[in-house]
Scaffold this active site. Structure first.
Site, PDB file in Angstrom:
ATOM      1  CG  ASP A  77      42.600   7.076   7.864  1.00 46.01           C
ATOM      2  OD1 ASP A  77      41.816   6.132   7.730  1.00 46.01           O
ATOM      3  OD2 ASP A  77      43.413   7.419   6.981  1.00 46.01           O
TER       4      ASP A  77
ATOM      5  CB  CYS B  71      45.398  10.814   8.505  1.00 43.06           C
ATOM      6  SG  CYS B  71      45.628  12.302   9.459  1.00 43.06           S
TER       7      CYS B  71
ATOM      8  CB  CYS C 136      46.608  10.210  11.877  1.00 43.21           C
ATOM      9  SG  CYS C 136      44.957  10.885  11.661  1.00 43.21           S
TER      10      CYS C 136
ATOM     11  NE  ARG D 210      42.606  10.305   5.836  1.00 44.26           N
ATOM     12  CZ  ARG D 210      43.578  10.838   5.095  1.00 44.26           C
ATOM     13  NH1 ARG D 210      43.612  12.130   4.881  1.00 44.26           N
ATOM     14  NH2 ARG D 210      44.515  10.057   4.574  1.00 44.26           N
TER      15      ARG D 210
END
Length: 227
Positions: free
Chosen positions: A112, A115, A118, A142
């Site tokens: 994502d 994130c 991430c 998300r």
């Protein structure tokens, strides 16, 4: 060995028709039913993951089955691993890939753009590639579908240069809003089916799911041990 039950026979088998209807009555779309490793249970693959149900349809379980006589082999994880590999293979044409020059391993990562971990993983994408790890991204908004989060991922996947758009988005830079034929929703639905609850979520070549960020060297060590 699991034996698939053909849904075409359900029309002539009231017992199995009833089981399927009970599962669908609670909002779970049934994709397949197979014999479970435990007598008296059926294994059900749904759009929301793997479940077990009693043959009379009365009890539904979300559990792990371990085979004590085979060294505590995790039968559920074996089944899920197969589902994960089949799932990512079906969507292989729609990933955003960061390929290692000296490729030793390929991992799929549900990601994502908003994130934090991430972004940390992507900031180190060169380290993963240097370790011989090719990273193939799948989208997992998300916030869910039909959200700004979803649209940003669509824009990344629809960009003229998706790799650059991914890097820009994860660096906090704006990405031009774009739409096109894309499979972002299918990625998200697959993630839900495979038990992804957060990002990043890494699927190894074995089918094992590793939740969360893993440093490149640690992931490489684990992958090298499993070869």
């Amino acid at each position: 060995m699991l034996t698939l039950i053909n849904f075409a026979s359900f029309a002539q088998d009231d017992e199995f028709s009833m089981v399927r209807k009970k599962i669908e009555s609670i909002g779970l779309g049934v994709e397949a039913i197979a014999d479970a490793p435990v007598e008296g249970l059926l294994q059900v693959t749904t759009e929301r993951g793997l479940f077990y149900i009693s043959e009379d349809g009365k009890y539904l379980l979300q559990a792990r089955i371990f085979n004590v006589e085979e060294g505590m082999r995790n039968e559920t994880e074996l089944a899920l691993g197969k589902l994960r590999l089949e799932g990512v293979e079906e969507l292989s044409d729609s990933v955003i890939e960061f390929k290692a020059k000296n490729e030793k391993h390929v991992v799929h990562v549900f990601t994502d753009t908003t994130c934090g971990y991430c972004r940390k993983l992507h900031n180190e994408i060169g380290q993963y590639n240097d370790e011989g790890i090719t990273v193939r991204y799948l989208a997992f908004p998300r916030a869910g579908l039909n959200t700004d989060n979803h649209q940003e991922l669509v824009s990344v996947w629809c960009a003229n240069n998706p790799q650059k758009a991914m890097t820009d988005a994860k660096s906090g830079d704006s990405v031009q809003t774009k739409t096109c034929d894309n499979q972002v929703a299918e990625h998200y639905q697959l993630g839900q089916k495979l038990g992804v609850t957060g990002t990043p979520a890494i699927i190894l070549p074995s089918g094992m799911l590793v939740p969360g960020y893993q440093p490149a060297n640690i992931l490489a060590e684990a992958l090298n041990r499993s070869r």
